[in-house]
Design a protein around this motif. Sequence first.
Motif, PDB file in Angstrom:
ATOM      1  N   THR A 188      38.735  54.461  43.475  1.00 20.59           N
ATOM      2  CA  THR A 188      39.111  55.806  43.922  1.00 20.59           C
ATOM      3  C   THR A 188      38.619  56.869  42.947  1.00 20.59           C
ATOM      4  N   LEU A 189      38.858  56.654  41.663  1.00 16.63           N
ATOM      5  CA  LEU A 189      38.444  57.634  40.655  1.00 16.63           C
ATOM      6  C   LEU A 189      36.920  57.761  40.606  1.00 16.63           C
ATOM      7  N   ASN A 190      36.219  56.649  40.728  1.00 13.76           N
ATOM      8  CA  ASN A 190      34.756  56.702  40.745  1.00 13.76           C
ATOM      9  C   ASN A 190      34.248  57.496  41.946  1.00 13.76           C
ATOM     10  N   PRO A 235      40.244  67.434  30.686  1.00 13.95           N
ATOM     11  CA  PRO A 235      40.724  67.574  32.069  1.00 13.95           C
ATOM     12  C   PRO A 235      40.514  66.326  32.922  1.00 13.95           C
ATOM     13  N   TRP A 236      39.388  65.629  32.726  1.00 18.09           N
ATOM     14  CA  TRP A 236      39.165  64.412  33.509  1.00 18.09           C
ATOM     15  C   TRP A 236      40.144  63.312  33.105  1.00 18.09           C
ATOM     16  N   VAL A 290      30.299  62.620  35.056  1.00 17.13           N
ATOM     17  CA  VAL A 290      31.298  61.713  34.490  1.00 17.13           C
ATOM     18  C   VAL A 290      30.862  60.270  34.723  1.00 17.13           C
ATOM     19  N   ALA A 291      30.860  59.487  33.652  1.00 19.44           N
ATOM     20  CA  ALA A 291      30.420  58.090  33.766  1.00 19.44           C
ATOM     21  C   ALA A 291      31.372  57.290  34.653  1.00 19.44           C
ATOM     22  N   ARG A 292      30.816  56.398  35.439  1.00 26.19           N
ATOM     23  CA  ARG A 292      31.646  55.512  36.259  1.00 26.19           C
ATOM     24  C   ARG A 292      32.395  54.534  35.369  1.00 26.19           C
ATOM     25  N   GLN A 293      33.609  54.210  35.783  1.00 29.14           N
ATOM     26  CA  GLN A 293      34.371  53.174  35.082  1.00 29.14           C
ATOM     27  C   GLN A 293      34.045  51.810  35.681  1.00 29.14           C
ATOM     28  N   GLU A 294      34.038  50.797  34.832  1.00 28.30           N
ATOM     29  CA  GLU A 294      33.859  49.435  35.325  1.00 28.30           C
ATOM     30  C   GLU A 294      35.152  48.981  36.006  1.00 28.30           C
ATOM     31  N   GLY A 299      34.203  71.030  35.852  1.00 26.83           N
ATOM     32  CA  GLY A 299      33.015  70.420  36.443  1.00 26.83           C
ATOM     33  C   GLY A 299      33.013  68.905  36.396  1.00 26.83           C
ATOM     34  N   VAL A 300      34.197  68.298  36.241  1.00 19.86           N
ATOM     35  CA  VAL A 300      34.254  66.831  36.149  1.00 19.86           C
ATOM     36  C   VAL A 300      34.789  66.202  37.430  1.00 19.86           C
TER      37      VAL A 300
END
Length: 215
Positions: free
Chosen positions: A175-177, A78-79, A184-188, A135-136
Amino acid sequence: MRADAVRNQQRIVEAARELFADRGLEITLDDVAEHAGVGVGTVYRRFANKTELISEVFERHLGEFADAAEASTHHPDPWLGLVQFVEYACRHLAINRGFSEVILELDLDTERFHRIRDRIKPAIAAIVERARAAGVLQPDIEPSDLFALVHMVDGFVEFAKPIDPEIWRRYMVITLNGIRADSVARQELPVRALTDDEVDRAKAARTTPCTVRRR
């Protein structure tokens, strides 16, 4: 239509597609005629007004946008489904100014556009609901927030595009972070920020006809 009439219509639509992408919906039918290399009367015989031409040019784009939204509702994660849709939206709005205006600002009152819009809205709602249920996603994020966030990214992209046409990638990830759940891990961030000098050059590009290229 005769063969020459078919060719003229193709030239008109292709010219409009290029101008809408580059300059947005503010162009006129006279601009389209000049870019297509046909007489203004030829354009008006094919399209009575600009709304008809917008519908012709962007119906396919909007259909593909609806397809992308619906495909994201079936992603096994889903994420990642939400990320997939947001990335699609940000990328296509960044490269096509007219499409951005159609999606984010214009409400065309035509039957075929209503049909497409009636596909897009429930698909976006499903994308958000799946992510919340898993829950993401922050639990208070609503489908309209996704629309607003894409609009925010697109607004800065329009400002910074003359300097870095890929800057949308940075602000999409920010925005996604910001809306992800803590699990959910943050994206670089994939693209660096603009320097102060580049911001100044982007400002200058908004007031001059010349294109400023990134050094």
